[in-house]
Design a protein around this motif. Structure first.
Motif, PDB file in Angstrom:
ATOM      1  N   PHE A 627       0.837  -1.206   0.000  1.00 18.80           N
ATOM      2  CA  PHE A 627       0.000   0.000   0.000  1.00 18.80           C
ATOM      3  C   PHE A 627       0.869   1.253   0.000  1.00 18.80           C
ATOM      4  O   PHE A 627       1.621   1.500   0.945  1.00 18.80           O
ATOM      5  CB  PHE A 627      -0.917   0.022   1.229  1.00 18.80           C
ATOM      6  CG  PHE A 627      -1.986  -1.035   1.187  1.00 18.80           C
ATOM      7  CD1 PHE A 627      -3.244  -0.721   0.720  1.00 18.80           C
ATOM      8  CD2 PHE A 627      -1.725  -2.330   1.601  1.00 18.80           C
ATOM      9  CE1 PHE A 627      -4.231  -1.679   0.670  1.00 18.80           C
ATOM     10  CE2 PHE A 627      -2.701  -3.300   1.564  1.00 18.80           C
ATOM     11  CZ  PHE A 627      -3.964  -2.974   1.090  1.00 18.80           C
ATOM     12  N   VAL A 633      -5.482   4.783   2.552  1.00 21.08           N
ATOM     13  CA  VAL A 633      -6.358   3.620   2.572  1.00 21.08           C
ATOM     14  C   VAL A 633      -7.503   3.867   3.516  1.00 21.08           C
ATOM     15  O   VAL A 633      -8.644   3.538   3.264  1.00 21.08           O
ATOM     16  CB  VAL A 633      -5.584   2.350   2.987  1.00 21.08           C
ATOM     17  CG1 VAL A 633      -6.505   1.155   3.032  1.00 21.08           C
ATOM     18  CG2 VAL A 633      -4.435   2.104   2.037  1.00 21.08           C
ATOM     19  N   PRO A 637      -9.948   5.059  -0.108  1.00 27.40           N
ATOM     20  CA  PRO A 637      -9.343   3.938  -0.839  1.00 27.40           C
ATOM     21  C   PRO A 637      -9.480   4.074  -2.349  1.00 27.40           C
ATOM     22  O   PRO A 637      -8.687   3.528  -3.087  1.00 27.40           O
ATOM     23  CB  PRO A 637     -10.125   2.733  -0.324  1.00 27.40           C
ATOM     24  CG  PRO A 637     -11.379   3.289   0.231  1.00 27.40           C
ATOM     25  CD  PRO A 637     -11.038   4.637   0.765  1.00 27.40           C
ATOM     26  N   GLU A 638     -10.478   4.846  -2.825  1.00 28.15           N
ATOM     27  CA  GLU A 638     -10.666   4.979  -4.254  1.00 28.15           C
ATOM     28  C   GLU A 638      -9.557   5.802  -4.904  1.00 28.15           C
ATOM     29  O   GLU A 638      -9.472   5.896  -6.114  1.00 28.15           O
ATOM     30  CB  GLU A 638     -12.036   5.605  -4.540  1.00 28.15           C
ATOM     31  CG  GLU A 638     -13.175   4.693  -4.099  1.00 28.15           C
ATOM     32  CD  GLU A 638     -14.528   5.386  -4.194  1.00 28.15           C
ATOM     33  OE1 GLU A 638     -14.548   6.535  -4.639  1.00 28.15           O
ATOM     34  OE2 GLU A 638     -15.521   4.765  -3.819  1.00 28.15           O
ATOM     35  N   THR A 640      -6.308   5.375  -3.736  1.00 26.65           N
ATOM     36  CA  THR A 640      -5.113   4.713  -3.216  1.00 26.65           C
ATOM     37  C   THR A 640      -4.426   3.893  -4.304  1.00 26.65           C
ATOM     38  O   THR A 640      -5.074   3.252  -5.115  1.00 26.65           O
ATOM     39  CB  THR A 640      -5.495   3.801  -2.037  1.00 26.65           C
ATOM     40  OG1 THR A 640      -6.018   4.607  -0.993  1.00 26.65           O
ATOM     41  CG2 THR A 640      -4.278   3.038  -1.528  1.00 26.65           C
ATOM     42  N   LYS A 658     -12.428  -1.588  -5.335  1.00 25.04           N
ATOM     43  CA  LYS A 658     -12.252  -0.829  -4.100  1.00 25.04           C
ATOM     44  C   LYS A 658     -11.083   0.141  -4.153  1.00 25.04           C
ATOM     45  O   LYS A 658     -11.136   1.199  -3.543  1.00 25.04           O
ATOM     46  CB  LYS A 658     -12.050  -1.789  -2.908  1.00 25.04           C
ATOM     47  CG  LYS A 658     -13.190  -2.752  -2.679  1.00 25.04           C
ATOM     48  CD  LYS A 658     -14.548  -2.073  -2.644  1.00 25.04           C
ATOM     49  CE  LYS A 658     -14.642  -0.998  -1.610  1.00 25.04           C
ATOM     50  NZ  LYS A 658     -15.976  -0.335  -1.650  1.00 25.04           N
ATOM     51  N   PHE A 659     -10.006  -0.212  -4.832  1.00 20.45           N
ATOM     52  CA  PHE A 659      -8.817   0.621  -4.842  1.00 20.45           C
ATOM     53  C   PHE A 659      -8.661   1.290  -6.205  1.00 20.45           C
ATOM     54  O   PHE A 659      -8.828   0.656  -7.248  1.00 20.45           O
ATOM     55  CB  PHE A 659      -7.575  -0.192  -4.497  1.00 20.45           C
ATOM     56  CG  PHE A 659      -7.629  -0.786  -3.108  1.00 20.45           C
ATOM     57  CD1 PHE A 659      -7.450   0.009  -1.986  1.00 20.45           C
ATOM     58  CD2 PHE A 659      -7.908  -2.127  -2.914  1.00 20.45           C
ATOM     59  CE1 PHE A 659      -7.521  -0.516  -0.711  1.00 20.45           C
ATOM     60  CE2 PHE A 659      -7.981  -2.665  -1.643  1.00 20.45           C
ATOM     61  CZ  PHE A 659      -7.789  -1.852  -0.540  1.00 20.45           C
TER      62      PHE A 659
END
Length: 820
Positions: A627, A633, A637-638, A640, A658-659
C-alpha cells in the motif's frame, strides 16, 4: 498500531488469511460504509432471517441434502471452550436442539477459524441459534453420544452465518394479520410472524434491527465504483435519535424509493455499526425496505419493488403516528415550490412535467418543463435547433410562454437520457440563478436561468414519479386547470393545429411522420465542407488520391461483426496498432508471475506497507499487497495506489472495485519489478492501461516513491514516472458504403470518437456504452432489412495511398445526427 488500522479497514474481499491476522477488505468511503455479510449477528427473533431461507427439520437432515437455502434452528444445550487444532486453526463445539420439537435428536455443531472466535466470545448456553451456510458431515461420535448421525460444520470463508437470539425460548409468537395491499396488485404476506421495531435511540452497534423513521436527508441512488447502486439517507423518530444509512444493492429499485424529506421508511434487518463515534445503518443479508408518503391524509401505500411484504394494522398505526409527529416538526418538511413561487437566487425542489428535451453536448442536457403556473420573473430561453428537440412540436409551441428551460449538467445527463416527454419528475435542489441580459446590465433587464448543477450535494438530482403518486395526482389537477392565453391559441390556429391540449394527439401522427422523413434524409451530419456537392462513389474510386469528397450512400455491412473487437490499442509514437489482450492472455501472465516466490526483504519499505494473505486449497499459498501512502487507505481507498504480487485475475477484479490504482509487480532478489507489458501495467477501476513494448523504457519501481507527496494521481503521471509510453484505446471499424454506382470500404478510425460522441476507453469500461454502440451500428446497418432500405449515410471521405500503393479511404468531419 498500523496492523490494527489495517484490520479495521481491509474487510471486504474474502481472502482466507494467515492465523496471525484475518482481513475482510471492507472500508469506509467518502459516501459511507460498504459491507459484505458478517459471520455472526445478534437478532431478536426469527423474522430477521433472509426471506429465501426455509427451515430444515434436524431429524430429516441427511448427507445427500442440498443445504444452500436452508437454516437450522436450535437452543444451545452445551458449549465447550474454544481450542486450537494441530494446524493452529481455531475450533469450538456446541450442541443444539429445536425445543419446539423435543423429540428430535440434538445435533453437534462445529465452528472453525474466525467464526469460532466470534462464536466463543458471543454465544452462551440457552441462546437460540439460526444457522445458515453449513456443511453436513457424518458424525464420528454418533455411537457414543447418541446424537444426530450428522454434525454441522461452519466456516466464514464458505459463507456460513450464525444468527443469535440471546437467552431466548423456542417459542415463536405468530401474528396472523392480513396484508394491506395496493389496489389491483398481487402482493402476499411475507411471514406470519410478529415484527419487533426498535426506537432509533435504542440502537446499539452490532444489532440487526427493524426500525421505522422519518427521512431528514437523502441522496438519490447512484452507481458506486463497483457494480452496486448506493443510496445515502438520514432518518429520525420521536425519540430525537438520528441514524445515517448507507444502502447498497445491485438493483436500483431494491433501494428505498424516497421522493422527498418527510417520507417515512421501514427497514427490516438493517445492520447497525459504529463509524467515527456515530451509528450507521447498512444493508445486510435479507434487508428489505418500504417507503410511505409522510403527509397527513395521503394514502398509506407502501413503495417497494417487492411483491411480498408484511404489513399489519400495527404498521399502519406506526405510520400514522410518525405522520402526526412529522407535521409538528416543520424543519423536516421541505415542500416543493411552484414556478409562480420561485424567487431569484433560490435553491428549491420542483414537481413538473417534461415537455421536451435536447442533448446539448456530452455533459449538458436541456429540459423544457411546466407545472401549470407561470414564473413571475423574466425567464431565459435556451437557443436550440427545433430538429434537435425531442418532443411534440405542437405542444412545445403551445407551452412556449409558460414552460421553462432547465440545464442539467454532468451526472444528471445520464438520468435525463432516460426521460421521455410527458414524464412527471421531481427535480431536487434546482437553482434559479439571476443573470444579466446580454443587451444591458441594468437590474430591469435581468432574467432567471434554471440550473441543475452536477454532483449529488444537498440531495441534488432527478426522480421520475409514477402516475399513481400523490404529488403527480395533484400536479395533474393544476395542469388540467391551467389557463393558456388566447394569443397562444391564435398562433397555434395559424399553424393549423387545434388549440385545446387534449386535441393535440390528433396531429401527433402527422408531426412524427414529418420527423421520420427528416431522419430518412440522413442519419449523420457533416461538421464542415457542407458546400461541397455530393460525389458518386464511382468518381471516388476513379480519382487519383489524395482527394476529399462528400458522399451520400448506405452502409451495406461493417466489420468486425463482434463489436468488442473494434476497439484496438494504438501507440502515437511508433504508430503501431494491436489487439486488446483477452482475459485468458492476462490470466496466463499472472499465473506465470505467481510461480515466483515472494521476497520478505522487500516488504514494508519506507514508502509502502505490505500485507500478506494466505490462500488455502490453491497452488499459490501467499499473495502480497503493498500500500502506497498508507493513510489514504483509511481516508479514501478509491484514490489509493497499491502494488500486487501473485494475484489471480479474479482477485484483481475484486481489488479494482475498491482501490483506485493497482500496479502488477513481481519480486526479484533485489527489488520489485513490473510484470511483462503483455499484461496491463496499471488497473484503474474497470479500465486497464497498457504500455508500448517498443517505445517504453521501464524505470525502477522505486521511482513511484515520489508519488507519496502528490495529492492526486493519474494514469499519465504514473506512466511517465515508470518510463512507459501509454497505448491508447481507439476505434477501428470498416464500413462498406454503396450508392448504386459503386461500393467503397471506408475506415472509421481517427475521428470515430467524435462520430459516436464517446471514447473507445469509455466503451471498454461501460456495458451501457457497449450496448449503445451495438444499437447505433444496428441502426446504421439493420440486420433484418434489405440493404436498399438502410438509412442514408452522408459523410466526408478522403482517399490516400500507402507505401505499397494500396488506396484506402477514411471517414472524417462526420458525426451522428443528434436526433439519432
Amino acid at each position: 498500531m498500523r496492523m490494527r488500522i489495517i484490520r479495521s479497514h481491509l474487510m471486504r474481499l474474502r481472502f482466507p488469511c494467515n492465523p496471525v491476522m484475518h482481513f475482510n477488505l471492507g472500508f469506509q468511503t467518502g459516501e459511507g460504509i460498504s459491507t459484505k455479510n458478517m459471520p455472526l449477528h445478534l437478532v431478536t427473533d426469527e423474522s430477521f432471517l433472509p426471506k429465501h431461507l426455509t427451515l430444515a427439520e434436524a431429524n430429516k437432515l441427511n448427507l445427500d441434502d442440498c443445504c444452500t437455502d436452508m437454516y437450522v434452528k436450535g437452543l444451545i444445550l452445551e458449549k465447550w471452550p474454544m481450542h486450537l487444532l494441530a494446524n493452529g486453526e481455531k475450533i469450538v463445539k456446541a450442541v443444539i436442539q429445536d425445543q419446539a420439537t423435543p423429540e428430535h435428536m440434538p445435533i453437534n455443531v462445529f465452528c472453525f477459524g474466525t467464526l469460532a472466535q466470534e462464536f466463543s466470545d458471543s454465544v452462551e448456553k440457552k441462546d437460540l441459534l439460526f444457522l445458515t451456510g453449513f456443511a453436513l458431515v457424518k458424525s464420528p461420535t454418533v455411537k457414543y453420544d447418541k446424537r444426530h448421525i450428522c454434525h454441522l460444520e461452519l466456516f466464514e470463508e464458505k459463507g456460513s452465518t450464525v444468527f443469535v437470539c440471546k437467552h431466548a425460548t423456542a417459542a415463536v409468537h405468530e401474528d396472523v394479520t392480513m396484508n394491506s395491499m395496493k389496489k389491483g396488485e398481487n402482493h402476499t404476506v411475507e411471514k406470519n410472524v410478529k415484527y419487533t421495531y426498535s426506537k432509533i435511540n435504542q440502537l446499539k452497534p452490532g444489532m440487526l434491527a427493524n426500525v421505522y423513521g422519518v427521512v431528514t436527508f437523502f441522496k438519490h441512488p447512484f452507481l458506486s465504483k463497483g457494480t452496486d447502486y448506493c443510496s445515502t439517507l438520514t432518518i429520525t423518530d420521536q425519540t430525537g435519535g438520528k441514524l445515517s444509512c448507507n444502502m447498497f444493492n445491485e438493483k436500483q429499485d431494491a433501494l428505498p424509493q424516497i421522493y422527498k424529506t418527510g417520507d417515512i421508511v421501514r427497514f427490516h434487518r438493517i445492520k447497525i455499526q459504529q463509524f467515527q463515534g456515530d451509528l450507521r445503518g447498512i444493508t445486510n443479508v435479507g434487508f428489505s425496505a418500504l417507503t410511505f408518503d409522510g403527509r397527513m391524509g395521503s394514502p398509506v401505500s407502501p413503495r417497494t419493488s417487492s411483491k411480498s411484504y408484511h404489513f399489519s394494522d400495527e404498521d399502519r398505526r406506526i405510520v400514522e403516528q410518525l405522520r402526526q409527529w412529522t407535521m409538528e416538526q416543520s424543519p423536516i418538511l421541505e415542500p416543493a415550490l411552484k414556478l409562480s413561487e420561485v424567487q431569484p437566487q433560490q435553491f428549491f425542489d420542483l414537481i413538473c412535467q417534461l415537455v421536451a428535451k435536447a442533448e446539448m453536448d456530452r455533459s449538458s442536457t436541456l429540459l423544457k418543463v411546466w407545472d401549470g403556473t407561470k414564473c413571475l420573473y423574466p425567464i431565459h430561453k435556451v437557443q436550440v435547433d427545433g430538429e434537435v428537440l425531442e418532443g411534440n412540436p405542437a405542444l412545445i409551441f403551445e407551452l412556449q410562454n409558460i414552460s421553462v428551460d432547465i440545464m442539467a449538467y454532468d451526472n444528471h445527463t445520464e438520468v435525463a437520457k432516460c426521460l421521455k416527454p410527458g414524464a412527471y419528475v421531481r427535480i431536487y435542489n434546482l437553482h434559479a440563478k439571476l443573470q444579466a441580459s446580454t443587451e444591458s446590465d441594468s437590474q430591469s433587464s435581468k432574467c432567471i436561468e434554471f440550473y441543475l448543477h452536477g454532483g449529488t450535494s444537498y440531495g441534488r438530482g432527478i426522480k421520475i414519479l409514477p402516475e399513481d403518486c400523490y404529488d403527480v395526482k395533484e400536479l395533474k389537477k393544476v395542469l388540467e386547470s391551467a389557463e393558456l392565453s388566447s394569443n397562444y391559441l391564435s398562433d397555434s390556429t395559424l399553424l393549423g393545429i387545434s388549440s385545446p391540449l387534449n386535441e393535440l394527439a390528433d396531429n401527433k401522427e402527422k408531426i412524427y411522420t414529418r420527423l421520420e422523413r427528416c431522419q430518412e434524409e440522413s442519419v449523420t451530419v457533416l461538421t464542415s465542407h457542407q458546400h461541397m456537392e455530393k460525389a458518386p462513389l464511382i468518381n471516388v474510386k476513379t480519382c487519383k488520391p489524395p482527394q476529399k469528397f462528400c458522399i451520400r450512400a448506405k452502409v451495406e455491412s461493417y466489420e468486425p461483426k463482434r463489436l468488442y473487437q473494434c476497439v484496438k490499442l494504438y501507440c502515437h509514437t511508433c504508430k503501431t496498432l494491436q489487439e486488446v489482450p483477452d482475459e485468458d492472455d492476462i490470466a496466463h501472465v499472472l499465473q506465470e508471475a505467481s510461480k515466483k516466490p515472494l521476497n520478505s526483504k522487500l516488504h514494508n519499505m519506507s514508502w509502502y506497507n505490505t500485507v500478506l494473505f494466505d490462500k488455502k486449497n490453491q497452488d499459490v499459498n501467499k499473495i502480497a499487497l503493498h500500500f502506497l501512502d498508507f493513510e489514504d487507505v483509511v481516508q479514501d481507498p478509491e484514490k489509493t495506489l497499491i502494488l500486487t504480487e501473485r494475484v489471480t485475475l479474479n482477485e484483481i477484479n475484486q481489488l479494482s472495485r475498491k482501490f483506485g490504482y493497482i500496479i502488477l509487480v513481481t519480486s526479484t532478489e533485489e527489488k520489485l519489478t513490473l510484470l511483462d507489458l503483455s499484461a496491463p501495467f496499471l488497473i484503474q477501476g474497470q479500465l486497464r492501461h497498457y504500455g508500448c513494448k517498443h517505445c517504453s523504457v521501464v524505470q525502477d519501481i522505486n521511482c513511484l516513491q515520489q508519488l507519496t507527496t502528490h495529492q492526486s494521481w493519474s494514469a499519465s503521471t504514473i506512466s511517465q514516472i515508470l518510463g512507459i509510453h501509454l497505448l491508447h484505446y481507439v476505434f477501428m471499424i470498416k464500413l462498406t458504403l454503396k450508392d448504386g454506382t459503386a461500393s467503397v470500404d471506408a475506415m472509421l478510425w481517427e475521428e470515430a470518437e467524435k462520430f459516436f460522441k464517446f471514447s473507445a476507453a469509455e466503451v471498454i469500461a461501460s456495458e451501457v456504452l457497449q450496448e449503445q454502440l451495438e444499437l447505433t451500428m444496428n441502426m446504421l446497418c439493420p440486420k433484418e432489412k434489405n440493404p436498399d432500405k438502410h438509412p442514408w449515410f452522408e459523410c466526408c471521405i478522403k482517399s490516400y495511398s500507402s507505401e505499397d500503393q494500396i488506396v484506402s479511404y477514411q471517414i472524417f468531419d462526420t458525426v451522428l445526427a443528434e436526433k439519432i
